[in-house]
Design a protein around this motif. Structure first.
Motif, PDB file in Angstrom:
ATOM      1  N   ARG A 114       0.809  -1.217   0.000  1.00 52.95           N
ATOM      2  CA  ARG A 114       0.000   0.000   0.000  1.00 52.95           C
ATOM      3  C   ARG A 114       0.842   1.265   0.000  1.00 52.95           C
ATOM      4  O   ARG A 114       0.323   2.350  -0.211  1.00 52.95           O
ATOM      5  CB  ARG A 114      -0.919   0.018   1.225  1.00 52.95           C
ATOM      6  N   LEU A 115       2.136   1.128   0.221  1.00 50.20           N
ATOM      7  CA  LEU A 115       3.003   2.298   0.314  1.00 50.20           C
ATOM      8  C   LEU A 115       3.217   2.950  -1.049  1.00 50.20           C
ATOM      9  O   LEU A 115       3.304   2.270  -2.072  1.00 50.20           O
ATOM     10  CB  LEU A 115       4.361   1.915   0.897  1.00 50.20           C
ATOM     11  N   ASP A 116       3.314   4.249  -1.037  1.00 52.97           N
ATOM     12  CA  ASP A 116       3.598   5.030  -2.237  1.00 52.97           C
ATOM     13  C   ASP A 116       5.012   4.711  -2.725  1.00 52.97           C
ATOM     14  O   ASP A 116       5.911   4.444  -1.923  1.00 52.97           O
ATOM     15  CB  ASP A 116       3.473   6.519  -1.885  1.00 52.97           C
ATOM     16  N   LYS A 117       5.217   4.769  -4.025  1.00 53.85           N
ATOM     17  CA  LYS A 117       6.525   4.442  -4.603  1.00 53.85           C
ATOM     18  C   LYS A 117       7.630   5.362  -4.099  1.00 53.85           C
ATOM     19  O   LYS A 117       8.765   4.928  -3.890  1.00 53.85           O
ATOM     20  CB  LYS A 117       6.456   4.475  -6.120  1.00 53.85           C
ATOM     21  N   LEU A 118       7.310   6.614  -3.894  1.00 51.55           N
ATOM     22  CA  LEU A 118       8.302   7.563  -3.379  1.00 51.55           C
ATOM     23  C   LEU A 118       8.718   7.181  -1.950  1.00 51.55           C
ATOM     24  O   LEU A 118       9.903   7.225  -1.610  1.00 51.55           O
ATOM     25  CB  LEU A 118       7.754   8.986  -3.409  1.00 51.55           C
ATOM     26  N   VAL A 119       7.758   6.772  -1.143  1.00 48.28           N
ATOM     27  CA  VAL A 119       8.045   6.345   0.227  1.00 48.28           C
ATOM     28  C   VAL A 119       8.933   5.098   0.212  1.00 48.28           C
ATOM     29  O   VAL A 119       9.903   5.005   0.968  1.00 48.28           O
ATOM     30  CB  VAL A 119       6.738   6.081   1.015  1.00 48.28           C
ATOM     31  N   ILE A 120       8.632   4.180  -0.660  1.00 50.25           N
ATOM     32  CA  ILE A 120       9.432   2.958  -0.781  1.00 50.25           C
ATOM     33  C   ILE A 120      10.859   3.299  -1.184  1.00 50.25           C
ATOM     34  O   ILE A 120      11.816   2.758  -0.634  1.00 50.25           O
ATOM     35  CB  ILE A 120       8.788   1.989  -1.798  1.00 50.25           C
ATOM     36  N   LYS A 121      11.005   4.219  -2.132  1.00 47.79           N
ATOM     37  CA  LYS A 121      12.341   4.620  -2.588  1.00 47.79           C
ATOM     38  C   LYS A 121      13.159   5.201  -1.431  1.00 47.79           C
ATOM     39  O   LYS A 121      14.325   4.855  -1.242  1.00 47.79           O
ATOM     40  CB  LYS A 121      12.226   5.624  -3.730  1.00 47.79           C
ATOM     41  N   VAL A 122      12.548   6.077  -0.657  1.00 46.45           N
ATOM     42  CA  VAL A 122      13.235   6.691   0.476  1.00 46.45           C
ATOM     43  C   VAL A 122      13.607   5.632   1.519  1.00 46.45           C
ATOM     44  O   VAL A 122      14.709   5.644   2.067  1.00 46.45           O
ATOM     45  CB  VAL A 122      12.367   7.810   1.089  1.00 46.45           C
TER      46      VAL A 122
END
Length: 76
Positions: free
Chosen positions: A36-44
């Motif tokens: 469910r996490l946003d891709k930007l959050v995953i990247k960080v």
């Protein structure tokens, strides 16, 4: 600009630091499994994991490091 910072730890402090790094990496690995996490959050989070792993690899035994090795995940 990159800076080099030295840090001296006694054995007890080094073990505590290693424990904290392991705990934080385990938490990140768990959270990275959440679809469910946003891709930007995953990247960080992945970038943070890599920084923590580099620190961990300087303290831990090679066998411990392999336990936390991670393949590059693609989230496109």
């Amino acid at each position: 600009m990159s800076r080099m910072i030295g840090l001296m730890l006694n054995l007890t402090e080094a073990k505590e630091f290693e424990y904290l790094l392991k705990k934080e990496m385990e938490d990140l690995l768990f959270d990275l499994q959440d679809n469910r996490l946003d891709k930007l959050v995953i990247k960080v989070m992945e970038e943070r994991y890599q920084v923590l792993f580099k620190l961990f690899s300087r303290l831990a035994a090679p066998a411990e490091c392999t336990r936390f090795c991670r393949r590059k995940q693609s989230h496109t």
